[in-house]
Design an enzyme around this catalytic site. Structure first.
Site, short mmCIF file in Angstrom:
data_model
loop_
_atom_site.label_atom_id
_atom_site.label_comp_id
_atom_site.label_asym_id
_atom_site.label_seq_id
_atom_site.Cartn_x
_atom_site.Cartn_y
_atom_site.Cartn_z
N SER A 57 0.82 -1.21 0.00
CA SER A 57 0.00 0.00 0.00
C SER A 57 0.86 1.26 0.00
CB SER A 57 -0.93 0.02 1.21
OG SER A 57 -1.58 1.28 1.28
N ARG A 58 0.50 2.19 -0.89
CA ARG A 58 1.21 3.47 -0.94
C ARG A 58 0.48 4.53 -0.12
NH1 ARG A 58 3.52 -0.33 -4.45
NH2 ARG A 58 5.71 0.28 -4.42
N THR A 112 -8.27 -1.45 2.23
CA THR A 112 -7.90 -1.89 0.88
C THR A 112 -8.18 -3.38 0.72
OG1 THR A 112 -6.17 -1.77 -0.81
CG2 THR A 112 -5.42 -2.23 1.43
N LYS A 123 -12.65 -4.36 1.53
CA LYS A 123 -13.57 -3.25 1.28
C LYS A 123 -15.05 -3.64 1.46
CE LYS A 123 -10.54 -0.71 -1.88
NZ LYS A 123 -10.44 0.02 -3.14
N ASP A 126 -13.14 6.01 -4.13
CA ASP A 126 -12.47 5.51 -5.35
C ASP A 126 -13.04 6.17 -6.60
OD1 ASP A 126 -10.63 3.79 -4.12
OD2 ASP A 126 -12.07 2.15 -4.03
N THR A 142 -17.03 -12.44 -17.77
CA THR A 142 -18.15 -13.20 -17.20
C THR A 142 -19.41 -12.32 -17.23
OG1 THR A 142 -16.52 -14.19 -15.73
CG2 THR A 142 -18.84 -14.57 -15.19
N ILE A 173 -6.98 1.91 -14.92
CA ILE A 173 -6.77 2.05 -13.47
C ILE A 173 -5.45 1.40 -13.05
CG2 ILE A 173 -9.27 2.15 -13.02
CD1 ILE A 173 -8.70 -0.62 -11.55
N TYR A 203 -1.57 1.20 -12.80
CA TYR A 203 -0.52 2.23 -12.88
C TYR A 203 0.90 1.64 -12.77
CZ TYR A 203 -1.19 1.96 -7.84
OH TYR A 203 -1.34 1.51 -6.55
P1 ATR Z 1 -11.09 -5.53 -8.49
O1 ATR Z 1 -11.92 -5.60 -7.27
O2 ATR Z 1 -9.69 -5.01 -8.24
O3 ATR Z 1 -11.74 -4.80 -9.62
P2 ATR Z 1 -11.78 -8.24 -9.20
O4 ATR Z 1 -13.03 -8.14 -8.45
O5 ATR Z 1 -10.94 -9.44 -9.02
O6 ATR Z 1 -10.80 -7.03 -8.95
O7 ATR Z 1 -12.14 -8.04 -10.76
C1 ATR Z 1 -11.24 -8.31 -11.72
C2 ATR Z 1 -11.86 -8.01 -13.09
O8 ATR Z 1 -10.89 -8.31 -14.07
C3 ATR Z 1 -13.07 -8.86 -13.40
O9 ATR Z 1 -13.96 -8.12 -14.19
C4 ATR Z 1 -12.46 -10.01 -14.20
O10 ATR Z 1 -13.34 -10.66 -15.08
P3 ATR Z 1 -14.30 -11.85 -14.58
O11 ATR Z 1 -15.48 -11.19 -13.92
O12 ATR Z 1 -14.66 -12.60 -15.79
O13 ATR Z 1 -13.50 -12.68 -13.62
C5 ATR Z 1 -11.41 -9.28 -14.97
N1 ATR Z 1 -10.33 -10.17 -15.43
C6 ATR Z 1 -9.31 -10.64 -14.69
N2 ATR Z 1 -8.49 -11.42 -15.43
C7 ATR Z 1 -9.02 -11.43 -16.69
C8 ATR Z 1 -8.65 -12.04 -17.94
N3 ATR Z 1 -7.56 -12.83 -18.04
N4 ATR Z 1 -9.44 -11.82 -19.01
C9 ATR Z 1 -10.54 -11.05 -18.92
N5 ATR Z 1 -10.94 -10.44 -17.78
C10 ATR Z 1 -10.20 -10.63 -16.68
#
Ligand code: ATR
Length: 292
Positions: free
Chosen positions: A28-29, A76, A80, A116, A167, A230, A232
């Site tokens: 965490s920064r 974080t 959350k 956020d 998905t 998002i 960085y």
């Molecule tokens: P955060 O809370 O940081 O947004 P998260 O809830 O794990 O992280 O969500 C990650 C997102 O990246 C999801 O939309 C995920 O898609 P799925 O809902 O299908 O899981 C997407 N994501 C992660 N890896 C992916 C990949 N290889 N290809 C396409 N989408 C991906």
């Protein structure tokens, strides 16, 4: 001063203690950002620390912040949503997103807030002041970050939002939870969602150092559309690189991290801090990165 009245580690009433709670939390920064502002504004007796809390202890820790002498906290990954459930009072954004990243001790008790989305919009406005909010926004990803980005765009008046996610069910759940009429686009059709858009946002971790890049064909995207990420690390992700190469305005993701910290600091310490080039450089140096 008698020995009895001397401040001991458990008597922290004279300190304004704030922490970031996560698991792991080392990355965490937030301490760097807030301690920079604490020093900049000469805030006395303020302490901002990291608190590594495993999931099984998260609820108890979040509900016991008073006893530990905290006046505020950031939350974080992965806590959350737990914070949203553990703290019953929420601001409008936390209620919409169903997740809390900022906790504030108020006269009415603890309040869970979500900054956020604020950080996302502030970064977008700073990096692309001419961004056209009357055009459709295309969002990739339906996780926690996407929820905050979509809620903030909606509050900002963007009423045509196209949501692409691997998905589909998760997109539909997000739309239902937030009560926002989103156009849900299947992953296979992602390139077709781009024509006419004024904004393209990656909210997934695709493109992060060590992950595969986001596979999307930008040829249908107007060259005026703003592209932002998002992620960085790296500052210029493959998506931003591709967008920049074809002439699109781009906004990197670091500003979102910096701007989301502003409302929390103001609530805890009563001073609205600024996101300056010096703060940005401090975080970039810590990430081992340079301005591109
Ligand atoms: P955060 O809370 O940081 O947004 P998260 O809830 O794990 O992280 O969500 C990650 C997102 O990246 C999801 O939309 C995920 O898609 P799925 O809902 O299908 O899981 C997407 N994501 C992660 N890896 C992916 C990949 N290889 N290809 C396409 N989408 C991906």
């Amino acid at each position: 001063m008698s020995e009895k009245s001397a401040r001991t580690p458990t008597d922290r009433t004279a300190e304004r203690r704030v922490c970031v709670i996560g698991w792991p939390v080392d990355h965490s920064r937030s301490p760097l950002i807030h301690n920079h502002w604490i020093a900049e504004h000469g805030i006395e007796n303020a302490v901002y620390e990291k608190l590594a809390v495993p999931p099984e202890e998260a609820e108890e820790t979040l509900q016991g912040l008073d006893a530990r002498g905290f006046i505020g906290a950031n939350v974080t990954v992965p806590h959350k949503e737990t914070a949203f459930a553990a703290i019953p009072r929420h601001d409008k954004m936390a209620s919409r997103v169903r997740a809390v990243n900022t906790l504030v001790k108020t006269d009415e008790g603890w309040e869970g807030r979500n900054t956020d989305g604020y950080g996302f919009i502030a970064n977008l406005k700073e990096g692309a002041p001419d961004w056209q909010k009357n055009k459709p926004a295309v969002i990739v990803g339906a996780g926690g970050a996407s929820r905050a980005v979509i809620a903030a765009l909606w509050e900002e008046g963007v009423n045509d939002i196209r949501l692409i996610n691997r998905t589909r069910l998760k997109s539909e759940k997000l739309a239902g939870d937030q009560g926002i009429p989103l156009l849900v686009v299947d992953w296979e059709n992602r390139n077709q969602a781009l024509p006419g858009a004024g904004l393209l946002v990656n909210t997934t971790s695709l493109g992060m150092k060590g992950s595969e890049p986001l596979d999307i064909d930008l040829s249908g995207l107007s060259k005026e559309a703003v592209v932002t990420d998002i992620v960085y690390t790296p500052l210029i992700t493959p998506l931003l690189e591709a967008a920049r190469a074809r002439g699109n305005p781009i906004v990197d993701g670091l500003g979102m991290l910096l701007h989301q910290a502003v409302p929390g600091f103001e609530a805890w310490f009563g001073v609205r801090p600024e996101v300056t080039p010096a703060l940005r450089k401090l975080i970039l140096d810590d990430l081992g990165q340079k301005e591109d």
